[in-house]
Design a protein around this motif. Structure first.
Motif, PDB file in Angstrom:
ATOM      1  N   ARG A 116       0.844  -1.181   0.000  1.00 18.89           N
ATOM      2  CA  ARG A 116       0.000   0.000   0.000  1.00 18.89           C
ATOM      3  C   ARG A 116       0.883   1.236   0.000  1.00 18.89           C
ATOM      4  O   ARG A 116       1.990   1.231   0.523  1.00 18.89           O
ATOM      5  N   TRP A 117       0.365   2.311  -0.591  1.00 22.23           N
ATOM      6  CA  TRP A 117       1.147   3.537  -0.734  1.00 22.23           C
ATOM      7  C   TRP A 117       1.673   4.038   0.613  1.00 22.23           C
ATOM      8  O   TRP A 117       2.802   4.517   0.710  1.00 22.23           O
ATOM      9  N   ALA A 118       0.868   3.894   1.646  1.00 21.50           N
ATOM     10  CA  ALA A 118       1.277   4.372   2.968  1.00 21.50           C
ATOM     11  C   ALA A 118       2.460   3.590   3.529  1.00 21.50           C
ATOM     12  O   ALA A 118       3.174   4.086   4.402  1.00 21.50           O
ATOM     13  N   GLN A 119       2.684   2.364   3.027  1.00 20.77           N
ATOM     14  CA  GLN A 119       3.783   1.532   3.508  1.00 20.77           C
ATOM     15  C   GLN A 119       5.051   1.685   2.680  1.00 20.77           C
ATOM     16  O   GLN A 119       6.086   1.129   3.028  1.00 20.77           O
ATOM     17  N   VAL A 120       4.980   2.447   1.597  1.00 25.78           N
ATOM     18  CA  VAL A 120       6.130   2.605   0.700  1.00 25.78           C
ATOM     19  C   VAL A 120       7.093   3.634   1.283  1.00 25.78           C
ATOM     20  O   VAL A 120       6.673   4.727   1.681  1.00 25.78           O
ATOM     21  N   TRP A 123      11.683   7.631  -0.010  1.00 19.99           N
ATOM     22  CA  TRP A 123      12.503   7.834  -1.202  1.00 19.99           C
ATOM     23  C   TRP A 123      11.978   7.035  -2.379  1.00 19.99           C
ATOM     24  O   TRP A 123      12.159   7.436  -3.536  1.00 19.99           O
ATOM     25  N   HIS A 124      11.283   5.937  -2.111  1.00 13.19           N
ATOM     26  CA  HIS A 124      10.659   5.181  -3.198  1.00 13.19           C
ATOM     27  C   HIS A 124       9.556   6.010  -3.849  1.00 13.19           C
ATOM     28  O   HIS A 124       9.414   6.011  -5.072  1.00 13.19           O
ATOM     29  N   ARG A 125       8.769   6.704  -3.042  1.00 12.91           N
ATOM     30  CA  ARG A 125       7.688   7.533  -3.599  1.00 12.91           C
ATOM     31  C   ARG A 125       8.253   8.638  -4.480  1.00 12.91           C
ATOM     32  O   ARG A 125       7.750   8.893  -5.579  1.00 12.91           O
ATOM     33  N   VAL A 126       9.301   9.290  -3.985  1.00 10.47           N
ATOM     34  CA  VAL A 126       9.937  10.353  -4.773  1.00 10.47           C
ATOM     35  C   VAL A 126      10.495   9.783  -6.070  1.00 10.47           C
ATOM     36  O   VAL A 126      10.352  10.373  -7.152  1.00 10.47           O
ATOM     37  N   ALA A 127      11.135   8.608  -5.983  1.00 10.48           N
ATOM     38  CA  ALA A 127      11.736   7.994  -7.161  1.00 10.48           C
ATOM     39  C   ALA A 127      10.685   7.634  -8.201  1.00 10.48           C
ATOM     40  O   ALA A 127      10.926   7.765  -9.412  1.00 10.48           O
ATOM     41  N   ILE A 128       9.516   7.180  -7.772  1.00  7.09           N
ATOM     42  CA  ILE A 128       8.448   6.849  -8.715  1.00  7.09           C
ATOM     43  C   ILE A 128       8.054   8.076  -9.524  1.00  7.09           C
ATOM     44  O   ILE A 128       7.909   8.023 -10.757  1.00  7.09           O
ATOM     45  N   VAL A 133       8.631  11.495 -14.683  1.00  3.58           N
ATOM     46  CA  VAL A 133       9.060  12.803 -15.202  1.00  3.58           C
ATOM     47  C   VAL A 133      10.255  12.635 -16.141  1.00  3.58           C
ATOM     48  O   VAL A 133      10.289  13.194 -17.243  1.00  3.58           O
ATOM     49  N   ALA A 134      11.237  11.849 -15.707  1.00  2.00           N
ATOM     50  CA  ALA A 134      12.426  11.623 -16.528  1.00  2.00           C
ATOM     51  C   ALA A 134      12.066  10.905 -17.829  1.00  2.00           C
ATOM     52  O   ALA A 134      12.633  11.205 -18.888  1.00  2.00           O
ATOM     53  N   ALA A 161       8.816   2.538 -17.314  1.00  2.00           N
ATOM     54  CA  ALA A 161       8.442   3.292 -16.115  1.00  2.00           C
ATOM     55  C   ALA A 161       7.517   2.476 -15.219  1.00  2.00           C
ATOM     56  O   ALA A 161       7.612   2.545 -13.985  1.00  2.00           O
ATOM     57  N   MET A 162       6.637   1.690 -15.818  1.00  2.00           N
ATOM     58  CA  MET A 162       5.765   0.814 -15.036  1.00  2.00           C
ATOM     59  C   MET A 162       6.579  -0.213 -14.260  1.00  2.00           C
ATOM     60  O   MET A 162       6.316  -0.477 -13.083  1.00  2.00           O
ATOM     61  N   MET A 163       7.583  -0.799 -14.931  1.00  2.00           N
ATOM     62  CA  MET A 163       8.422  -1.800 -14.266  1.00  2.00           C
ATOM     63  C   MET A 163       9.170  -1.199 -13.086  1.00  2.00           C
ATOM     64  O   MET A 163       9.186  -1.768 -11.984  1.00  2.00           O
ATOM     65  N   ALA A 164       9.789  -0.044 -13.316  1.00  2.00           N
ATOM     66  CA  ALA A 164      10.550   0.595 -12.241  1.00  2.00           C
ATOM     67  C   ALA A 164       9.641   0.991 -11.086  1.00  2.00           C
ATOM     68  O   ALA A 164       9.996   0.818  -9.908  1.00  2.00           O
ATOM     69  N   SER A 165       8.450   1.486 -11.396  1.00  3.01           N
ATOM     70  CA  SER A 165       7.507   1.876 -10.346  1.00  3.01           C
ATOM     71  C   SER A 165       7.060   0.671  -9.531  1.00  3.01           C
ATOM     72  O   SER A 165       6.978   0.730  -8.297  1.00  3.01           O
ATOM     73  N   ALA A 166       6.791  -0.435 -10.218  1.00  2.00           N
ATOM     74  CA  ALA A 166       6.373  -1.650  -9.514  1.00  2.00           C
ATOM     75  C   ALA A 166       7.478  -2.167  -8.612  1.00  2.00           C
ATOM     76  O   ALA A 166       7.226  -2.650  -7.499  1.00  2.00           O
ATOM     77  N   ALA A 167       8.741  -2.077  -9.070  1.00  2.00           N
ATOM     78  CA  ALA A 167       9.869  -2.507  -8.231  1.00  2.00           C
ATOM     79  C   ALA A 167       9.971  -1.649  -6.983  1.00  2.00           C
ATOM     80  O   ALA A 167      10.292  -2.142  -5.896  1.00  2.00           O
ATOM     81  N   LEU A 168       9.700  -0.359  -7.119  1.00  2.00           N
ATOM     82  CA  LEU A 168       9.757   0.552  -5.977  1.00  2.00           C
ATOM     83  C   LEU A 168       8.587   0.328  -5.013  1.00  2.00           C
ATOM     84  O   LEU A 168       8.680   0.664  -3.832  1.00  2.00           O
ATOM     85  N   LEU A 169       7.505  -0.239  -5.502  1.00  3.05           N
ATOM     86  CA  LEU A 169       6.347  -0.540  -4.658  1.00  3.05           C
ATOM     87  C   LEU A 169       6.441  -1.916  -4.005  1.00  3.05           C
ATOM     88  O   LEU A 169       5.741  -2.190  -3.027  1.00  3.05           O
ATOM     89  N   ALA A 170       7.293  -2.787  -4.544  1.00  3.25           N
ATOM     90  CA  ALA A 170       7.310  -4.187  -4.114  1.00  3.25           C
ATOM     91  C   ALA A 170       7.834  -4.345  -2.688  1.00  3.25           C
ATOM     92  O   ALA A 170       8.740  -3.629  -2.254  1.00  3.25           O
ATOM     93  N   ASP A 171       7.253  -5.294  -1.988  1.00  5.77           N
ATOM     94  CA  ASP A 171       7.659  -5.610  -0.614  1.00  5.77           C
ATOM     95  C   ASP A 171       8.708  -6.723  -0.671  1.00  5.77           C
ATOM     96  O   ASP A 171       8.396  -7.906  -0.620  1.00  5.77           O
ATOM     97  N   LEU A 172       9.972  -6.328  -0.802  1.00  4.59           N
ATOM     98  CA  LEU A 172      11.078  -7.262  -0.891  1.00  4.59           C
ATOM     99  C   LEU A 172      12.168  -6.843   0.092  1.00  4.59           C
ATOM    100  O   LEU A 172      12.286  -5.664   0.429  1.00  4.59           O
TER     101      LEU A 172
END
Length: 241
Positions: A116-120, A123-128, A133-134, A161-172
């Motif tokens: 969930r977004w609240a658990q991210v 720096w992951h949120r900023v990176a997404i 933008v990039a 961008a979808m792949m990178a965003s999903a990696a930043l959201l993943a619980d690993l």
């Protein structure tokens, strides 16, 4: 479990670790061999890293993740061969398609592990946000030189961008997978720059180093040993989906 970002192999199961190290050695050897590029066996040498990571992925302990990880590495290896084969007609476009499928496979793996977004982490949120933008800025920079590839490249940038965003959201465990995904975007951005804008100093080395680090860190982040509750939850989630 606690993790040391600079020692990703230490977090890997023993059966995976040996292949991960072999892949790391193969990637370093290919970087050194770039001094003599192009050469006859270059496509094989380039694909060796992903082939060894594929052997490691076969031992991944979460079955559903193993399928997507193997698919991502297979398509990446195919893309490596195509991009290193200048004699193949439409090699760049076919390689682009292979890596598009690789990114989709990674996306499917990470999306199933999203938090969930609240658990991210912050720096992951900023990176997404920065990834999107990039991506938009890079596409605008490529625009004058893309010609008939405007639509395929737009699709590729979105999926990346979808792949990178999903990696930043993943619980690993650890930060290896999100950092690897970000390095993948850097490598692909450099490829786009050299293809559609112009050559940059030491471009072959920069592209490969960022790409190799990306694949090694993605594999380490996905296959790192997890605490029993996380591993159990991942397997239960895989069974439910």
């Amino acid at each position: 479990m606690t993790s040391n970002f600079f020692a990703p192999a230490a977090a890997l199961p023993p059966e995976v670790r040996r292949f991960w190290w072999l892949a790391a050695v193969a990637s370093a050897a290919y970087a050194l061999a770039l001094r003599g590029a192009p050469y006859a066996d270059q496509p094989v040498a380039k694909a060796l890293m992903c082939a060894l990571l594929l052997f490691a992925a076969l031992y991944h302990r979460v079955p559903r993740e193993r399928v997507w990880l193997c698919a991502a590495l297979i398509f990446s290896g195919v893309g490596d061969v195509l991009l290193a084969s200048p004699t193949v007609a439409q090699g760049f476009v076919l390689g682009l398609g292979a890596f598009l499928l690789a990114h989709l496979a990674y996306f499917m793996l990470f999306w199933r592990l999203r938090r969930r977004w609240a658990q991210v982490p912050g720096w992951h949120r900023v990176a997404i946000v920065l990834v999107w933008v990039a991506g938009a800025l890079a596409y605008a920079m490529y625009w004058p030189g893309m010609g008939e590839l405007k639509a395929p490249v737009a699709c590729y940038v979105i999926v990346l961008a979808m792949m990178a965003s999903a990696a930043l959201l993943a619980d690993l465990p650890g930060e290896w997978a999100p950092v690897g995904a970000l390095l993948f975007t850097v490598s692909d951005a450099l490829i786009g720059t050299t293809r559609f804008v112009g050559a940059i100093p030491a471009q072959e080395y920069a592209i490969w180093i960022f790409y190799a680090l990306a694949q090694l860190l993605l594999a380490a982040g996905i296959m790192a040993m997890r605490t029993p509750p996380i591993a159990q939850a991942a397997e239960e989630h895989a069974r439910r989906v």
